[in-house]
Design a protein around this motif. Structure first.
Motif, PDB file in Angstrom:
ATOM      1  N   LYS A  56      30.180  42.033  46.893  1.00  0.00           N
ATOM      2  CA  LYS A  56      30.476  43.118  45.958  1.00  0.00           C
ATOM      3  C   LYS A  56      30.909  42.529  44.625  1.00  0.00           C
ATOM      4  CE  LYS A  56      33.267  44.896  49.150  1.00  0.00           C
ATOM      5  NZ  LYS A  56      34.232  45.732  49.841  1.00  0.00           N
ATOM      6  N   LEU A  57      30.646  43.283  43.572  1.00  0.00           N
ATOM      7  CA  LEU A  57      31.089  42.920  42.234  1.00  0.00           C
ATOM      8  C   LEU A  57      32.167  43.898  41.801  1.00  0.00           C
ATOM      9  CD1 LEU A  57      27.600  42.456  40.557  1.00  0.00           C
ATOM     10  CD2 LEU A  57      29.083  40.652  41.439  1.00  0.00           C
ATOM     11  N   VAL A  58      33.219  43.365  41.224  1.00  0.00           N
ATOM     12  CA  VAL A  58      34.270  44.175  40.624  1.00  0.00           C
ATOM     13  C   VAL A  58      34.362  43.720  39.177  1.00  0.00           C
ATOM     14  CG1 VAL A  58      36.712  44.795  40.663  1.00  0.00           C
ATOM     15  CG2 VAL A  58      35.527  44.305  42.808  1.00  0.00           C
ATOM     16  N   TYR A  59      34.266  44.661  38.243  1.00  0.00           N
ATOM     17  CA  TYR A  59      34.323  44.250  36.839  1.00  0.00           C
ATOM     18  C   TYR A  59      35.174  45.201  36.027  1.00  0.00           C
ATOM     19  CZ  TYR A  59      31.029  47.956  35.577  1.00  0.00           C
ATOM     20  OH  TYR A  59      30.446  49.172  35.371  1.00  0.00           O
ATOM     21  N   VAL A  69      34.128  39.786  38.859  1.00  0.00           N
ATOM     22  CA  VAL A  69      34.568  39.005  40.015  1.00  0.00           C
ATOM     23  C   VAL A  69      33.670  39.359  41.192  1.00  0.00           C
ATOM     24  CG1 VAL A  69      36.489  38.497  41.567  1.00  0.00           C
ATOM     25  CG2 VAL A  69      36.940  38.999  39.164  1.00  0.00           C
ATOM     26  N   GLY A  70      33.089  38.340  41.810  1.00  0.00           N
ATOM     27  CA  GLY A  70      32.302  38.529  43.017  1.00  0.00           C
ATOM     28  C   GLY A  70      33.194  38.313  44.227  1.00  0.00           C
ATOM     29  N   MET A  78      40.220  47.346  44.965  1.00  0.00           N
ATOM     30  CA  MET A  78      41.301  47.763  44.068  1.00  0.00           C
ATOM     31  C   MET A  78      42.268  46.620  43.775  1.00  0.00           C
ATOM     32  SD  MET A  78      40.864  50.674  42.802  1.00  0.00           S
ATOM     33  CE  MET A  78      42.435  50.931  42.029  1.00  0.00           C
ATOM     34  N   ALA A  79      42.532  45.790  44.769  1.00  0.00           N
ATOM     35  CA  ALA A  79      43.411  44.640  44.552  1.00  0.00           C
ATOM     36  C   ALA A  79      42.779  43.687  43.542  1.00  0.00           C
ATOM     37  CB  ALA A  79      43.688  43.932  45.871  1.00  0.00           C
ATOM     38  N   VAL A  80      41.493  43.476  43.648  1.00  0.00           N
ATOM     39  CA  VAL A  80      40.782  42.587  42.710  1.00  0.00           C
ATOM     40  C   VAL A  80      40.731  43.226  41.323  1.00  0.00           C
ATOM     41  CG1 VAL A  80      38.579  41.458  42.213  1.00  0.00           C
ATOM     42  CG2 VAL A  80      39.472  41.481  44.546  1.00  0.00           C
ATOM     43  N   PHE A  81      40.529  44.550  41.277  1.00  0.00           N
ATOM     44  CA  PHE A  81      40.517  45.289  40.014  1.00  0.00           C
ATOM     45  C   PHE A  81      41.848  45.091  39.285  1.00  0.00           C
ATOM     46  CE2 PHE A  81      40.457  49.402  37.624  1.00  0.00           C
ATOM     47  CZ  PHE A  81      39.240  49.247  36.991  1.00  0.00           C
ATOM     48  N   GLU A  82      42.946  45.168  40.026  1.00  0.00           N
ATOM     49  CA  GLU A  82      44.275  44.949  39.448  1.00  0.00           C
ATOM     50  C   GLU A  82      44.518  43.479  39.109  1.00  0.00           C
ATOM     51  OE1 GLU A  82      46.561  47.144  38.303  1.00  0.00           O
ATOM     52  OE2 GLU A  82      44.919  48.526  38.686  1.00  0.00           O
ATOM     53  N   LEU A  83      43.963  42.579  39.898  1.00  0.00           N
ATOM     54  CA  LEU A  83      44.073  41.141  39.601  1.00  0.00           C
ATOM     55  C   LEU A  83      43.412  40.829  38.263  1.00  0.00           C
ATOM     56  CD1 LEU A  83      44.957  38.315  40.738  1.00  0.00           C
ATOM     57  CD2 LEU A  83      42.605  38.096  41.532  1.00  0.00           C
ATOM     58  N   ILE A  84      42.269  41.442  38.003  1.00  0.00           N
ATOM     59  CA  ILE A  84      41.586  41.248  36.720  1.00  0.00           C
ATOM     60  C   ILE A  84      42.495  41.706  35.582  1.00  0.00           C
ATOM     61  CG2 ILE A  84      39.658  42.007  35.272  1.00  0.00           C
ATOM     62  CD1 ILE A  84      37.993  42.282  37.882  1.00  0.00           C
ATOM     63  N   HIS A  85      43.096  42.865  35.748  1.00  0.00           N
ATOM     64  CA  HIS A  85      43.981  43.382  34.699  1.00  0.00           C
ATOM     65  C   HIS A  85      45.195  42.472  34.505  1.00  0.00           C
ATOM     66  CE1 HIS A  85      45.492  46.293  31.904  1.00  0.00           C
ATOM     67  NE2 HIS A  85      46.655  46.319  32.544  1.00  0.00           N
ATOM     68  N   ASN A  86      45.749  41.981  35.585  1.00  0.00           N
ATOM     69  CA  ASN A  86      46.883  41.062  35.504  1.00  0.00           C
ATOM     70  C   ASN A  86      46.475  39.780  34.770  1.00  0.00           C
ATOM     71  OD1 ASN A  86      49.633  40.419  36.140  1.00  0.00           O
ATOM     72  ND2 ASN A  86      48.861  39.016  37.702  1.00  0.00           N
ATOM     73  N   ALA A 123      43.892  35.086  45.888  1.00  0.00           N
ATOM     74  CA  ALA A 123      44.934  35.340  44.892  1.00  0.00           C
ATOM     75  C   ALA A 123      46.251  34.813  45.441  1.00  0.00           C
ATOM     76  CB  ALA A 123      45.029  36.830  44.594  1.00  0.00           C
ATOM     77  N   VAL A 124      46.904  33.934  44.687  1.00  0.00           N
ATOM     78  CA  VAL A 124      48.144  33.323  45.177  1.00  0.00           C
ATOM     79  C   VAL A 124      49.360  33.633  44.306  1.00  0.00           C
ATOM     80  CG1 VAL A 124      47.040  31.434  46.420  1.00  0.00           C
ATOM     81  CG2 VAL A 124      47.590  31.141  44.008  1.00  0.00           C
ATOM     82  N   GLU A 125      49.142  34.083  43.076  1.00  0.00           N
ATOM     83  CA  GLU A 125      50.283  34.356  42.198  1.00  0.00           C
ATOM     84  C   GLU A 125      49.933  35.479  41.230  1.00  0.00           C
ATOM     85  OE1 GLU A 125      53.620  34.717  41.357  1.00  0.00           O
ATOM     86  OE2 GLU A 125      53.649  32.646  42.085  1.00  0.00           O
ATOM     87  N   THR A 126      50.878  36.405  41.051  1.00  0.00           N
ATOM     88  CA  THR A 126      50.685  37.500  40.100  1.00  0.00           C
ATOM     89  C   THR A 126      51.822  37.592  39.087  1.00  0.00           C
ATOM     90  OG1 THR A 126      51.729  39.059  41.630  1.00  0.00           O
ATOM     91  CG2 THR A 126      49.316  38.894  41.694  1.00  0.00           C
ATOM     92  N   ASN A 127      52.894  36.840  39.294  1.00  0.00           N
ATOM     93  CA  ASN A 127      54.031  36.874  38.391  1.00  0.00           C
ATOM     94  C   ASN A 127      53.672  36.151  37.090  1.00  0.00           C
ATOM     95  OD1 ASN A 127      56.503  35.739  37.107  1.00  0.00           O
ATOM     96  ND2 ASN A 127      57.501  36.920  38.722  1.00  0.00           N
ATOM     97  N   LYS A 128      53.693  36.877  35.983  1.00  0.00           N
ATOM     98  CA  LYS A 128      53.248  36.323  34.694  1.00  0.00           C
ATOM     99  C   LYS A 128      54.060  35.109  34.265  1.00  0.00           C
ATOM    100  CE  LYS A 128      51.779  40.872  33.142  1.00  0.00           C
ATOM    101  NZ  LYS A 128      52.280  41.639  34.280  1.00  0.00           N
TER     102      LYS A 128
END
Length: 144
Positions: A56-59, A69-70, A78-86, A123-128
């Motif tokens: 799947k592609l998420v963009y 992101v493939g 949705m998690a990948v969609f939010e990862l892109i935004h982060n 995904a291993v880290e989301t804290n900016k």
């Protein structure tokens, strides 16, 4: 699991590509051209998730840039969609309003940020603050 991350402009030029599975260069080139064509041809009203071949592609589109992101079929879109935004928020924080030129001329730093967030396709880290910490240390070392 994430298979690849692409940053592409509206003209279809790849600005960043990171693959988490081994592929030869011809397959990458063909994959990128098909994926870019597919994402650029969609309207803003259409869903940002696309089923493509065996994954799947998420963009998301940010101004003139698309981040694609493939992912495998079991990953959460949705998690990948939010990862892109982060990821974009971290880039904005570091570059203070990131642009395509920032990405082009600081590709090494963008890769460092992406590497802090994604390891071997997970995904291993989301804290900016934690994501930017190693880069800020490198900046201090480089300036002294």
């Amino acid at each position: 699991m994430i298979k690849f991350v692409l940053i592409v402009n509206k003209q279809g030029q790849t600005r960043l590509s990171r693959y988490y599975e081994q592929q030869d260069i011809q397959k990458r080139t063909l994959l990128e051209s098909e994926v870019i064509k597919l994402c650029l041809s969609r309207s803003k009203d259409q869903c940002s998730f696309i089923e493509y071949k065996d994954f799947k592609l998420v963009y998301r589109q940010y101004a003139a840039l698309f981040i694609v992101v493939g992912i495998d079929e079991f990953a959460n879109e949705m998690a990948v969609f939010e990862l892109i935004h982060n990821f974009v928020e971290v880039l904005d924080k570091y570059f203070s309003r990131v642009s395509e030129l920032d990405i082009m001329f600081n590709l090494d730093k963008v890769h460092i940020i992406l590497d802090e967030m994604v390891l071997n396709g997970c995904a291993v880290e989301t804290n900016k603050t934690r994501i930017l910490a190693p880069l800020l240390v490198l900046d201090k070392v480089g300036s002294s």
